[in-house]
Design an enzyme around this catalytic site. Sequence first.
Site, mmCIF file in Angstrom:
data_model
loop_
_atom_site.group_PDB
_atom_site.id
_atom_site.type_symbol
_atom_site.label_atom_id
_atom_site.label_comp_id
_atom_site.label_asym_id
_atom_site.label_seq_id
_atom_site.Cartn_x
_atom_site.Cartn_y
_atom_site.Cartn_z
ATOM 1 N N GLY B 150 0.895 -0.969 -0.027
ATOM 2 C CA GLY B 150 0.005 0.053 0.144
ATOM 3 C C GLY B 150 0.868 1.276 0.065
ATOM 4 O O GLY B 150 2.052 1.187 0.426
ATOM 5 N N CYS B 151 0.182 2.417 -0.477
ATOM 6 C CA CYS B 151 1.151 3.581 -0.293
ATOM 7 C C CYS B 151 1.584 3.907 0.951
ATOM 8 O O CYS B 151 2.779 4.411 0.975
ATOM 9 C CB CYS B 151 0.442 4.771 -1.224
ATOM 10 S SG CYS B 151 -1.498 4.932 -0.480
ATOM 11 N N TYR B 152 0.683 4.153 1.820
ATOM 12 C CA TYR B 152 1.126 4.497 3.008
ATOM 13 C C TYR B 152 2.064 3.445 3.910
ATOM 14 O O TYR B 152 3.396 4.058 4.239
ATOM 15 C CB TYR B 152 -0.020 4.659 4.188
ATOM 16 C CG TYR B 152 -1.003 5.832 4.183
ATOM 17 C CD1 TYR B 152 -0.610 7.135 4.068
ATOM 18 C CD2 TYR B 152 -2.359 5.747 3.792
ATOM 19 C CE1 TYR B 152 -1.267 8.166 3.872
ATOM 20 C CE2 TYR B 152 -3.123 6.742 3.406
ATOM 21 C CZ TYR B 152 -2.754 8.079 3.723
ATOM 22 O OH TYR B 152 -3.547 9.299 3.426
#
Lengths: 348, 348, 348, 348
Positions: B150-152
Amino acid sequence: MPLKVGIIGASGYTGAELIRLAAGHPEIEIGYVTANQYQGARVDELYPHLTGISDLVYDAYDLEVAGSKADVFFLALPHGKAMEVAPGLLDAGHKVIDLSGDFRLDDAGVYEAWYKREHTNPELIGRAVYGLPELYEEEIKSANFISNPGCYPTGVLLALAPLISEKLISTDGIVINSLSGASGAGRDPKPGTHFCKIDGSLTAYKVGGVHQHTPEIEQYMSDIAGKAITVSFTPHLMPVSRGILTTAYADMADFVDLDRLIALYKSFYKDKPFVLILPSGQYPQTKNVAGSNYCHIGIALDVRTGKVIIISAIDNLVKGASGQAIQNMNLMVGLPQDMGLRHAGLMP
Amino acid sequence: MPLKVGIIGASGYTGAELIRLAAGHPEIEIGYVTANQYQGARVDELYPHLTGISDLVYDAYDLEVAGSKADVFFLALPHGKAMEVAPGLLDAGHKVIDLSGDFRLDDAGVYEAWYKREHTNPELIGRAVYGLPELYEEEIKSANFISNPGCYPTGVLLALAPLISEKLISTDGIVINSLSGASGAGRDPKPGTHFCKIDGSLTAYKVGGVHQHTPEIEQYMSDIAGKAITVSFTPHLMPVSRGILTTAYADMADFVDLDRLIALYKSFYKDKPFVLILPSGQYPQTKNVAGSNYCHIGIALDVRTGKVIIISAIDNLVKGASGQAIQNMNLMVGLPQDMGLRHAGLMP
Amino acid sequence: MPLKVGIIGASGYTGAELIRLAAGHPEIEIGYVTANQYQGARVDELYPHLTGISDLVYDAYDLEVAGSKADVFFLALPHGKAMEVAPGLLDAGHKVIDLSGDFRLDDAGVYEAWYKREHTNPELIGRAVYGLPELYEEEIKSANFISNPGCYPTGVLLALAPLISEKLISTDGIVINSLSGASGAGRDPKPGTHFCKIDGSLTAYKVGGVHQHTPEIEQYMSDIAGKAITVSFTPHLMPVSRGILTTAYADMADFVDLDRLIALYKSFYKDKPFVLILPSGQYPQTKNVAGSNYCHIGIALDVRTGKVIIISAIDNLVKGASGQAIQNMNLMVGLPQDMGLRHAGLMP
Amino acid sequence: MPLKVGIIGASGYTGAELIRLAAGHPEIEIGYVTANQYQGARVDELYPHLTGISDLVYDAYDLEVAGSKADVFFLALPHGKAMEVAPGLLDAGHKVIDLSGDFRLDDAGVYEAWYKREHTNPELIGRAVYGLPELYEEEIKSANFISNPGCYPTGVLLALAPLISEKLISTDGIVINSLSGASGAGRDPKPGTHFCKIDGSLTAYKVGGVHQHTPEIEQYMSDIAGKAITVSFTPHLMPVSRGILTTAYADMADFVDLDRLIALYKSFYKDKPFVLILPSGQYPQTKNVAGSNYCHIGIALDVRTGKVIIISAIDNLVKGASGQAIQNMNLMVGLPQDMGLRHAGLMP
């Protein structure tokens, strides 16, 4: 063996952009970057986005050293400085691409009137080829000295050249309304480039036909038309970092329907890899060319008023400056003009 | 002969970004792009920034056709859809890189609790390698099935992995404050992504440890630590299109001075081309990595409170999604991990 | 008869904001505005948004003249200047509201350590009342000399005061993550406030507990708690002109459910017209308070980690500076504290 | 006793703006707000910036109830809906200010051609007075039914009315280039209003003289001129929430120097509190009128081309919609036209 290039005046935005683009060019090696004010500093100290991309250190400019480090030179200097540096490099047999306005105008008197400074090398003016590859490709290929177009003139000339060339519009009464992002104002902090002044605001500046790009636009339009053209040009400052959107209005000389106009533009820019003509009903968004060397053009007819409206979008730092400079370099040294420049815009 | 890749679900932002990045990759040819909703449309109709870059036309997804057009597949599908498509492609012997959250969590029950949907292929979960190359490079090299982070979590794990790995911080009480650009919310228009709602505004969302990236962060942190870690994670929505800035706070286990910390980070990420550790006193700006696959990390000590503060910046669509996916692909097929990805951020 | 006020140092953003707000206040007349650098210039030359609102002309500051023109004075001077001007006005019997940091800290030594300058009037420090009306209303009502809070401390203290006052959180390990718009950096152009540097970028600054608002936050938190509190505070610079969003993290001392917490906040801020507690599941957006004197507060519990997360939004120039100064003035002269300040935020 | 007003269709941006402005108006009380889709919801649920400002709850529209709650009605309905609601309110003897385009055009056929819908109440068209107070103040004072101008026409007509009225320009070949913020597109999320589409981008839309405000501009210009005028009008969508900047180009009929032109504009707008003429060499910035009812106008002459360039800035939601509506209401009920509207723009 890669081509060795030097960037003189590499601490400003166009200099940084040359470094960014050169890093992705398969045949270029940057041998020399100068910024007198930042001598000894690493490029990525000023521009952290180049960390990992470039290990270069700024030098103070020296003609002897320059000649030992590179063969082709980009001058990313302020107006007035380029005219001091170009002669030495040219005399030493180097190729020079000047991004300033110093050699764009044929007439030193016109230069002095609009740029409010003396031209100290008027004899060089005639030797510079205007580096708009979509119009002057052959001349560029054989040139040693290129005067790279201004950001506004690039967007304007690409928008209007086909209509003027094909004599489809009246050359009287052309109105050019251009919007620019803030990077066009350069890297130095000024009251007018404070975030809080630009953010959330729309404004015009140098209104009344007084922007120094006006005579440049007129000179090359006149060159295409074969007769003198005067235009009404108004620049605006917009809350974006990059991009120029030009909306140009002209009176149709004869009625030509939109499909034929679009076909004509496509034909005019056939084999010009960076000019894209949008389909009927679509208009450019500057973000679609952000970071890229493309120019998007959209066309509309206002049948009620007999006007044609041409809209072009470029990135002022790429097609409007450093990307175009590399495109010119490619042509000058016999490389495909799009080498190292086929990046898409950064969207979203 | 170039590697043929397929992008399943290519109408969203991560799909478009895969096309943009693949176009600049010297060894990739995109053989297949699908978007059931846009079957028959050209990619550049949806994404005019890809005009001149890609002539692709969206197909409706079909396993048979997919297999005939490409060997490696990127799944840029919404959560819940990837788990339906992955098994067929894997069974047919293709390499698959899934950008969704469907295979990031080891435990289907945890997935179902946080993603609020049933996991229909829990038996596949164990087969996916977590595609964070800076931590799992060897596993990725021999994998056929990658679950792209995921990006985070990408920004968070890169920020904290060295400290956890070297046991320099207490694993209790870690606070992670992350700021994301609006492209993280996807391409579909929603009240929350209206320009007027985001422009000029700063806000938090899913506050209280309820964002679905929380268990992903915890699982891989725990994996590094060798013991269970719980974190307090708060995402924020910021008025930029791209970028994630993470500010992580942890209690130092023992005092280590800043220079040594920086040296340790540099050592930890030696030979990791996309992680750059900034000098003391410098902190990342997301714009410096906009459009690029780099992660910039800055480190500070708060000696008064005994906390270390780590700040990381990535582009959520590149290192946080599509760039990382291509980095994973490079490793899976034996190419240098940075091939086609060495672009500088777009600054200014 | 309206109250005559003077604004000393009225060329900066907080000065301009005082003029804007005063123009809408039914009981104020501005009798005197100074800006030594702009003596003789009209206010609306510097600030065209005040055209038609104010006909004032900047004076150079003179104590004698000041006393003849107004009774209450706002000092919108830089740190270090206010301490030179305040004594004369106070000695002459005027009411003074100082917007600088010069009199916020009880201890001149602490001031000197964080502001990196000598305090030339330490004997005055004890005479200034801290102008946060939600906490010190009674003291303000009887004060002649107000030290107006810093922008960050205002958002932070309003967010945390109820929890500290009610001893609901551990006073150890509090993390405060604040995001500010660019107007907080003032009107002078600097490299860091260039539009192209801030636009599209997220960044942190003064990381590691070194921002000069840290001791101010700690002093007043400690005052509320009745014991010394140390916090970890990290400011960030965001691409908006106005607004501060603070996300504060603290460990719950005992479990209190969210509905009770919200009720407690509402009770704590009963009769405080400018603090609004949002319903469960809603969090502040700075745009909703842009241009207004309101502070919006949202609360969440992270039951997994035992933390409470408090989010507050203010306009740094209004509740964080000039609006609060007028609120203080209202209280000092016996007017309703919300007079002239009941504006909604500018949304969209 | 305050004037009771109703806002029909109060869930959109102009409705919310009416509520915001009415809250600061000393003589207005809002008795009725409707939004069929949000019946029963509090206004501040949809618009948290109105928390503490308004306790209103949306009703479903009902003529009987409306009449019992208010005397003056603002119709903030979509085009096509206002024409259904207006007759009942007028027949019941109420004053009506319609913010839609339904009654701006004299000719139902023109309406139908440009708005692409049938006009179901053409007989009412003649009864509506065009609510541009700077031009039609006397008619507005005695009117019961106002058609509030479109946002673009407001900025355009204020910019050009003096030149047309004084016959200083040729009425042929007028070019109007307007830039609008995104709030002009309304509150509903659409692909075109996604933050990522507008942020960082400059674009034009409805190019070629096809925007529905074109006939409105032409009708009232023609009215001023006493002869038919056709204009070339191009709207653009800009990355700001609020604001319209219009740059209008016209050929001077006879040469008049700039100082005289400016004097003429000042004279034309004498006693018009919301139109401000900037000094020579200064041009409007939309941010200076954000949130305010002012219109700033700057004038330049391009002596080389014989064109005059007029630039006007307004806030599309205030002077371009809701502020102007309240200004009209003031005039209709005998209040000073600027009551409750003397707010400065929100700058920075």
